[in-house]
Write a protein that holds these residues in place. Structure first.
Motif, PDB file in Angstrom:
ATOM      1  N   TYR A 116     -30.534   7.169 -31.489  1.00  0.00           N
ATOM      2  CA  TYR A 116     -29.887   6.624 -30.298  1.00  0.00           C
ATOM      3  C   TYR A 116     -30.780   6.938 -29.101  1.00  0.00           C
ATOM      4  N   PRO A 117     -31.730   6.037 -28.778  1.00  0.00           N
ATOM      5  CA  PRO A 117     -32.620   6.284 -27.627  1.00  0.00           C
ATOM      6  C   PRO A 117     -31.819   6.418 -26.335  1.00  0.00           C
ATOM      7  N   LEU A 118     -32.281   7.294 -25.483  1.00  0.00           N
ATOM      8  CA  LEU A 118     -31.554   7.586 -24.254  1.00  0.00           C
ATOM      9  C   LEU A 118     -31.461   6.379 -23.342  1.00  0.00           C
ATOM     10  N   LYS A 147     -29.005   0.593 -24.886  1.00  0.00           N
ATOM     11  CA  LYS A 147     -27.552   0.400 -24.906  1.00  0.00           C
ATOM     12  C   LYS A 147     -26.969   0.745 -26.271  1.00  0.00           C
ATOM     13  N   TYR A 148     -27.722   0.449 -27.354  1.00  0.00           N
ATOM     14  CA  TYR A 148     -27.223   0.673 -28.710  1.00  0.00           C
ATOM     15  C   TYR A 148     -28.205   1.534 -29.510  1.00  0.00           C
ATOM     16  N   PRO A 149     -27.700   2.260 -30.493  1.00  0.00           N
ATOM     17  CA  PRO A 149     -28.600   2.994 -31.387  1.00  0.00           C
ATOM     18  C   PRO A 149     -29.378   2.040 -32.291  1.00  0.00           C
ATOM     19  N   VAL A 150     -30.415   2.563 -32.922  1.00  0.00           N
ATOM     20  CA  VAL A 150     -31.304   1.752 -33.746  1.00  0.00           C
ATOM     21  C   VAL A 150     -31.390   2.353 -35.139  1.00  0.00           C
ATOM     22  N   ASP A 180     -23.839  -0.951 -33.833  1.00  0.00           N
ATOM     23  CA  ASP A 180     -22.734  -0.402 -33.053  1.00  0.00           C
ATOM     24  C   ASP A 180     -22.412   0.997 -33.580  1.00  0.00           C
ATOM     25  N   ALA A 181     -22.429   1.992 -32.698  1.00  0.00           N
ATOM     26  CA  ALA A 181     -22.201   3.376 -33.131  1.00  0.00           C
ATOM     27  C   ALA A 181     -20.785   3.593 -33.654  1.00  0.00           C
ATOM     28  N   ASP A 182     -19.816   2.830 -33.134  1.00  0.00           N
ATOM     29  CA  ASP A 182     -18.427   3.011 -33.559  1.00  0.00           C
ATOM     30  C   ASP A 182     -18.155   2.360 -34.915  1.00  0.00           C
ATOM     31  N   THR A 183     -18.612   1.129 -35.084  1.00  0.00           N
ATOM     32  CA  THR A 183     -18.308   0.392 -36.315  1.00  0.00           C
ATOM     33  C   THR A 183     -19.411   0.497 -37.362  1.00  0.00           C
ATOM     34  N   GLN A 184     -20.621   0.968 -36.934  1.00  0.00           N
ATOM     35  CA  GLN A 184     -21.803   1.040 -37.800  1.00  0.00           C
ATOM     36  C   GLN A 184     -22.308  -0.341 -38.234  1.00  0.00           C
TER      37      GLN A 184
END
Length: 304
Positions: free
Chosen positions: A126-128, A131-134, A150-154
């Motif tokens: 999750y780059p600072l 907007k979204y993780p990679v 999406d961090a919540d739904t993966q």
């Protein structure tokens, strides 16, 4: 001060696009500076340094507290950014070590900026400044896919050809500097411990410092490292050293800048005394630089 800097930023935004004007967001109060900053504040400062190093035309607003802040040497920060491309080969242990040196913390599942996880050949970061993780998937050592999720739904969001990973903080520590930083901090601790006569202060100093020393020895990132920036590098730097050679530096209301610097020095002196009494500071530890000392190093054309 930071309030005036933000006002100036808002005024200039009327005339300039957002990606050409930045503010180096450093709080005026020393106790706030030394507490854990929000990801948004960290990202703002990292983006400012990144823009300075890009040599693009633009405007950087630096409050006096920002000019006083200790930073890694410019060449250390220049080499800190990671770029991953499709079909590139990644040596996993080295890649993890580099993420840690940029301030990323390893977790089971990434939930917020500054975290990463590794599961087999899958690396989530999750780059600072994103907007979204990679998610990077490896086929043996070769990058097979890169996509945001999406961090919540993966759930996957977008296929990417490359990802640029910025540091989580200004206080980065490449792997080749860990051992020297550890030795400097341990030596300062031992010297301070010998000078202290109060046993309670000695105990407080040990309780405060030993987790940081252990993190350095184990090459694990800790937010407390930024408190000891002075010991992490052979010669700490300031943001003035990051300014490109062809830049012009404008001092807005110079007498008030001097007043702000004097006020910050007085507040830091009082804060240092309280921290020394609590056994939190090392003997000779430098927390920030005087604006006047920074200005003496500054060789650019100036407008007052």
């Amino acid at each position: 001060n930071l309030h005036q800097a933000n006002q100036l930023y808002a005024d200039l935004r009327i005339f300039y696009p957002e990606d050409k004007i930045y503010i180096y967001n450093v709080n005026d109060m020393i106790h706030v500076q030394q507490s854990i900053a929000s990801p948004e504040e960290k990202a703002e400062r990292v983006e400012t340094l990144e823009f300075l190093l890009s040599n693009q035309a633009g405007i950087i607003i630096i409050p006096v507290a920002g000019a006083r802040r200790l930073l890694p040497p410019k060449e250390v920060y220049q080499n800190a950014f990671l770029k991953v491309n499709m079909d590139e080969e990644i040596e996993l242990d080295d890649f993890i070590s580099r993420l840690v040196s940029l301030g990323y913390v390893r977790e089971q599942i990434v939930a917020k900026p500054g975290e990463f996880s590794v599961r087999g050949g899958i690396i989530d970061i999750y780059p600072l400044t994103e907007k979204y993780p990679v998610r990077i998937e490896l086929f043996d050592v070769e990058v097979d896919s890169i996509r945001s999720f999406d961090a919540d739904t993966q759930r996957s969001l977008e296929q990417l050809n490359e990802v640029r990973i910025s540091p989580v903080t200004e206080t980065i520590l490449p792997s080749n500097l860990w051992d020297d930083a550890t030795q400097r901090l341990k030596a300062a601790y031992e010297m301070t411990n010998q000078l202290l006569e109060d046993e309670e202060q000695k105990e407080a100093l040990g309780n405060h410092l030993m987790p940081t020393i252990e993190a350095l020895e184990n090459k694990e990132w800790s937010d407390s490292l930024s408190f000891y920036t002075y010991y992490l590098y052979n010669k700490p730097s300031s943001i003035v050293d990051y300014i490109s050679k062809d830049a012009i530096v404008l001092y807005d209301e110079y007498p008030r800048i001097l007043e702000s610097n004097q006020k910050l020095e007085e507040e830091e002196f009082t804060w240092r005394e309280s921290q020394m009494n609590k056994g939190r500071l090392l003997d000779g530890q430098v927390i920030s630089q005087s604006f006047l000392d920074v200005q003496r190093k500054e060789k650019h054309p100036r407008i007052y």
